[in-house]
Design a protein around this motif. Structure first.
Motif, mmCIF file in Angstrom:
data_model
loop_
_atom_site.group_PDB
_atom_site.id
_atom_site.type_symbol
_atom_site.label_atom_id
_atom_site.label_comp_id
_atom_site.label_asym_id
_atom_site.label_seq_id
_atom_site.Cartn_x
_atom_site.Cartn_y
_atom_site.Cartn_z
ATOM 1 N N GLU A 47 66.025 44.264 60.032
ATOM 2 C CA GLU A 47 65.726 45.045 58.822
ATOM 3 C C GLU A 47 66.229 44.360 57.555
ATOM 4 O O GLU A 47 65.514 44.269 56.562
ATOM 5 C CB GLU A 47 66.370 46.438 58.960
ATOM 6 C CG GLU A 47 65.942 47.411 57.908
ATOM 7 C CD GLU A 47 64.515 47.897 58.085
ATOM 8 O OE1 GLU A 47 63.910 48.286 57.070
ATOM 9 O OE2 GLU A 47 64.003 47.894 59.207
ATOM 10 N N ARG A 48 67.453 43.877 57.583
ATOM 11 C CA ARG A 48 68.018 43.234 56.390
ATOM 12 C C ARG A 48 67.288 41.943 56.054
ATOM 13 O O ARG A 48 67.046 41.647 54.884
ATOM 14 C CB ARG A 48 69.508 42.993 56.579
ATOM 15 C CG ARG A 48 70.281 44.322 56.621
ATOM 16 C CD ARG A 48 71.727 44.145 56.927
ATOM 17 N NE ARG A 48 72.402 43.549 55.779
ATOM 18 C CZ ARG A 48 73.604 43.006 55.837
ATOM 19 N NH1 ARG A 48 74.261 42.986 56.977
ATOM 20 N NH2 ARG A 48 74.159 42.486 54.766
ATOM 21 N N ASP A 51 64.051 42.865 54.452
ATOM 22 C CA ASP A 51 64.276 43.253 53.048
ATOM 23 C C ASP A 51 64.389 42.010 52.163
ATOM 24 O O ASP A 51 63.820 41.955 51.074
ATOM 25 C CB ASP A 51 65.558 44.083 52.908
ATOM 26 C CG ASP A 51 65.446 45.470 53.505
ATOM 27 O OD1 ASP A 51 64.317 45.947 53.748
ATOM 28 O OD2 ASP A 51 66.506 46.098 53.736
ATOM 29 N N ARG A 52 65.119 41.021 52.648
ATOM 30 C CA ARG A 52 65.300 39.779 51.893
ATOM 31 C C ARG A 52 63.967 39.053 51.702
ATOM 32 O O ARG A 52 63.652 38.597 50.602
ATOM 33 C CB ARG A 52 66.293 38.883 52.633
ATOM 34 C CG ARG A 52 67.381 38.349 51.785
ATOM 35 C CD ARG A 52 68.418 37.496 52.518
ATOM 36 N NE ARG A 52 68.383 37.421 53.964
ATOM 37 C CZ ARG A 52 69.125 38.175 54.782
ATOM 38 N NH1 ARG A 52 69.949 39.071 54.289
ATOM 39 N NH2 ARG A 52 69.044 38.025 56.078
#
Length: 192
Positions: A47-48, A51-52
């Motif tokens: 997920e992170r 997002d990036r």
């Protein structure tokens, strides 16, 4: 529609971005952020990281609106391709040292094919998608799908066949997973 005549919205959006209209970027983000995030998440499984990648893709589009070549396809397809290239590059970068080169490339191919399949399914017309969802998720055959959709059996077979033909293209890789012309400058998507 001929390839040299992209949809009017795509041309206008590119022009607005080239003029530096922040509202255009907001509109583009509202329209494609979920696509970008889901493709990045499908490739990276994080997920992170997704997002990036989402931030990076929209940053790249803001800084390089002329990188989009309308002759190569729709703006949506270009955004998806930029996302996939960046996500694949990030996957390769994060997988270094976690296996042999062949294992890493197999993981990249699998993740790329899954992301392309997701994109194909979300882009296909609703009637085709509905027929495939009935067949896949509810285990309906073409007769049952025809009854559920209130269409003829021939039409149900046609929709399922066409949907599956579209999905079968998800495993087709461009040579070396190269970025096609108009889908970013040379070096875009390579590990930093």
């Amino acid at each position: 529609m001929p390839k040299d005549a992209p949809p009017r919205w795509d041309r206008r959006m590119q022009q607005r971005l080239a003029r530096g209209e922040a509202a255009a970027l907001g509109e583009l983000y509202d329209r494609f952020a979920s696509l970008v995030h889901s493709l990045a998440h499908r490739v990276l499984g994080d997920e992170r990281a997704a997002d990036r990648i989402t931030r990076e893709v929209f940053g790249y589009i803001w800084e390089n609106p002329d990188a989009y070549d309308p002759k190569q396809g729709s703006l949506r397809s270009w955004v998806a391709r930029v996302t996939q290239c960046q996500a694949v590059a990030r996957l390769r970068q994060t997988e270094v040292g976690r296996g042999s080169r062949e294992e890493i490339e197999q993981k990249v191919r699998s993740a790329s094919a899954a992301a392309r399949a997701d994109y194909i399914v979300t882009s296909m017309p609703t009637p085709l998608r509905a027929a495939l969802e009935l067949a896949y998720f509810k285990r309906r055959d073409y007769r049952q799908a025809a009854a559920d959709l209130q269409i003829s059996e021939d039409e149900a077979r046609r929709r399922l066949r066409l949907g599956l033909q579209l999905l079968s293209t998800a495993n087709v890789l461009t040579p070396g997973d190269a970025t096609p012309p108009g889908f970013g400058p040379p070096g875009y998507g390579t590990p930093r």
